[in-house]
Write an enzyme that holds these catalytic residues in place. Structure first.
Site, PDB file in Angstrom:
ATOM      1  N   THR A 137      61.775 134.660  66.123  1.00 56.73           N
ATOM      2  CA  THR A 137      61.353 134.145  67.258  1.00 56.73           C
ATOM      3  C   THR A 137      62.663 133.300  68.042  1.00 56.73           C
ATOM      4  OG1 THR A 137      60.639 132.090  66.375  1.00 56.73           O
ATOM      5  CG2 THR A 137      58.943 133.908  66.596  1.00 56.73           C
TER       6      THR A 137
ATOM      7  N   GLY B   6      67.233 131.978  64.654  1.00 53.96           N
ATOM      8  CA  GLY B   6      66.104 131.811  65.404  1.00 53.96           C
ATOM      9  C   GLY B   6      65.648 130.423  65.672  1.00 53.96           C
ATOM     10  N   ASP B   7      64.421 130.301  65.922  1.00 56.42           N
ATOM     11  CA  ASP B   7      64.055 128.729  66.322  1.00 56.42           C
ATOM     12  C   ASP B   7      64.050 128.066  65.056  1.00 56.42           C
ATOM     13  OD1 ASP B   7      63.459 129.356  68.903  1.00 56.42           O
ATOM     14  OD2 ASP B   7      61.256 129.683  68.700  1.00 56.42           O
ATOM     15  N   GLY B   8      63.825 128.482  63.727  1.00 60.54           N
ATOM     16  CA  GLY B   8      63.995 127.782  62.690  1.00 60.54           C
ATOM     17  C   GLY B   8      65.424 127.216  62.362  1.00 60.54           C
TER      18      GLY B   8
ATOM     19  N   GLY C  32      66.762 135.734  65.743  1.00 59.48           N
ATOM     20  CA  GLY C  32      65.971 135.302  64.693  1.00 59.48           C
ATOM     21  C   GLY C  32      64.476 136.301  64.966  1.00 59.48           C
TER      22      GLY C  32
END
Length: 539
Positions: free
Chosen positions: A241, A196-198, A239
């Site tokens: 997001t 994801g964004d992380g 993910g």
């Protein structure tokens, strides 16, 4: 084969079998185009010319023909038919891409080999395509499907396109970031993150940090001109997001993202650096939010066991709390950009505003022989003091399935600026009206308590830090901050919020932010305007 004119590569034209009919197939070197035409289309059936650009051909392979195929149709008279298959990008609905294929039959082996060789030579001319990739997979992100998504949906496509990969399964936080400081990144054509964004943020910080380290740039110096990263990053969404993937591709679909990587797309991206007291904190490429979005993230981090529903729960809880924060925002307007946050000119593939915004500072640098310093002229800085429910700085629209327009619909991916959105203290009802407008077609900036500016730099200082130089946490204990944390439904001013930096917490409330124009590149092309067109075009 047609004869070349003036030394140009020849056009290759043959009558090949497609299914049980003869089609006229043409390969145009100058235009980089493969087309096939049914000279006698059946009545009532769409015929015409079908074509696919070479830039969207994935691979070409010789095809084995079984006995059942040989004995069917008019091509059963061939002594030993030969065939080749072309794999190409096909556009589906809602910005999705799919890998499609078409198989052509040839009357003899020489003709088949001639077509295969010609198509492969044409693919070799696509110089921006990656040959070797470094892949990081987060097996814990989202629904813990990253490894399965890569192995089942992405790896077969990379293999088809003859892309070699080195795959690393991350085992702990910052594994990918730390590893990027150790490996030889320069032997790769790109870095792919599955998550994801992380996960993207981790890879981005590792890559940018490595490039600056190798270039002798001190990241702790907020005025340092950062060195551009020419190694592209590809995002395979897997993910909780996937905002960055959605805003740069238009959909969060692993196959679509893999195909953008294969064809070698390149989308420049602005990056904001965040400092506090001459100390580097983080980079941001999407949302930097204080107040409402910071409080949501802070609360949701305590409820990770709830899964993705934690964002809804924390959002509702934060809305009811209705906390506001006092402070001072100082910003430097972005004079070089051509658009404005309210002009409704959305950033799309081949964005003119992004291209020209990059060219203007470069022309100034060439003209005066030095870097154009926008800090000169203190009078250009604007200062706003007040009580804010939310302070949001976005490098992109931050669009997502729930908010198709995003926080700032006209924000651009690579124009060297960020849209600074200030939401002043207002009633719960008015704030709700503002939030609802993110889900419909109404102008979310059309409120007296909302201000939006396109800026190059900005600074924020909490009022509590202005009044007292002590640590923020100590200030919170002396005032009403602790009381408000124990009673979240009250409506009053807290000592400080935290910053939501691309979905990661940033505890320093006082920060200094600077945008670096097109600092990095993604394997993407921006959101295409005509999303429902087919990849094989019919005329």
């Amino acid at each position: 084969m047609e004869q070349p004119a003036g030394g140009r590569r020849p056009r290759l034209v043959s009558s090949l079998a497609l299914g049980q009919r003869a089609w006229e197939v043409t390969l145009e070197w100058e235009r980089g185009l493969l087309s096939w035409r049914d000279p006698q289309p059946a009545r009532g059936r769409g015929g015409g010319n079908c074509f696919v650009p070479a830039s969207e051909i994935i691979a070409v392979e010789e095809t084995e023909i079984d006995e059942k195929q040989c004995s069917s149709g008019k091509w059963q008279k061939m002594a030993k038919p030969h065939a080749f298959t072309v794999y190409y990008v096909k556009r589906a609905q809602k910005h999705c891409w799919r890998c499609s294929e078409v198989t052509f039959w040839c009357v003899d082996e020489q003709l088949c080999n001639q077509w295969i060789q010609a198509l492969k030579e044409l693919l070799e001319l696509q110089k921006f395509r990656p040959k070797q990739l470094l892949v990081y997979i987060n097996p814990y992100g989202g629904k813990r499907q990253g490894k399965r998504i890569y192995e089942q949906k992405v790896a077969p496509l990379f293999s088809l396109a003859s892309i070699s990969t080195d795959v690393i399964i991350t085992e702990h936080a910052n594994h990918a970031k730390d590893n990027l400081f150790e490996v030889n990144i320069y032997k790769y054509d790109g870095i792919v993150c599955v998550g994801g964004d992380g996960m993207f943020s981790e890879v981005m910080h590792g890559l940018i940090g490595r490039i600056q380290k190798d270039s002798g740039i001190d990241q702790n110096n907020p005025k340092a001109p950062l060195v551009q990263c020419n190694i592209r990053i590809g995002i395979i969404p897997a993910g909780s997001t996937d905002c960055i993937c959605y805003a740069t591709v238009g959909v969060t679909d692993p196959v679509t993202s893999a195909l953008h990587i294969i064809v070698g797309d390149s989308q420049p991206l602005d990056v904001s650096s965040i400092h506090h007291n001459n100390t580097f904190l983080k980079y941001s490429v999407s949302l930097l939010g204080y107040g409402f979005y910071g409080d949501i993230l802070k609360d949701s981090e305590k409820k990770r066991w709830m899964g993705t529903i934690r964002y809804d729960f924390s959002g509702f809880k934060t809305f009811l709390s209705h906390h506001y924060y006092e402070g001072t925002v100082s910003f430097l307007p972005a004079k070089h950009t051509l658009g404005s946050p309210r002009d409704k000119k959305r950033c799309r593939t081949g964005c003119l505003i992004c291209r020209q915004s990059k060219q203007q500072p470069e022309e100034l640098q060439k003209k005066y022989g030095l870097e154009h310093n926008e800090d000169e002229g203190v009078e250009d800085w604007k200062v706003i003091k007040g009580k804010f429910l939310a302070i949001n700085a976005v490098n992109m629209s931050c669009a997502c399935p729930r908010s198709p327009k995003g926080l700032s619909p006209a924000a651009h991916l690579a124009d060297g600026s960020i849209d600074l959105i200030l939401v002043r203290k207002c009633s719960r009802f008015n704030f709700l009206r503002y939030l609802v407008r993110h889900t419909n077609q109404d102008d979310q900036f059309d409120f007296t308590f909302v201000e939006v500016y396109r800026v190059k730099k900005f600074q924020f200082t909490s009022k509590h830090l202005e009044d007292n130089d002590n640590d923020v946490k100590d200030v919170g204990k002396k005032r009403f901050g602790q009381f408000c944390r124990d009673h979240p439904t009250c409506c009053c001013s807290l000592s400080n919020s935290i910053w939501n930096c691309d979905g990661e917490t940033l505890d320093s409330s006082t920060i200094e932010v600077k945008v670096h124009c097109q600092l990095m590149k993604l394997f993407a092309r921006g959101i295409e305007e005509n999303s429902n067109d087919e990849a094989v075009y019919n005329q």
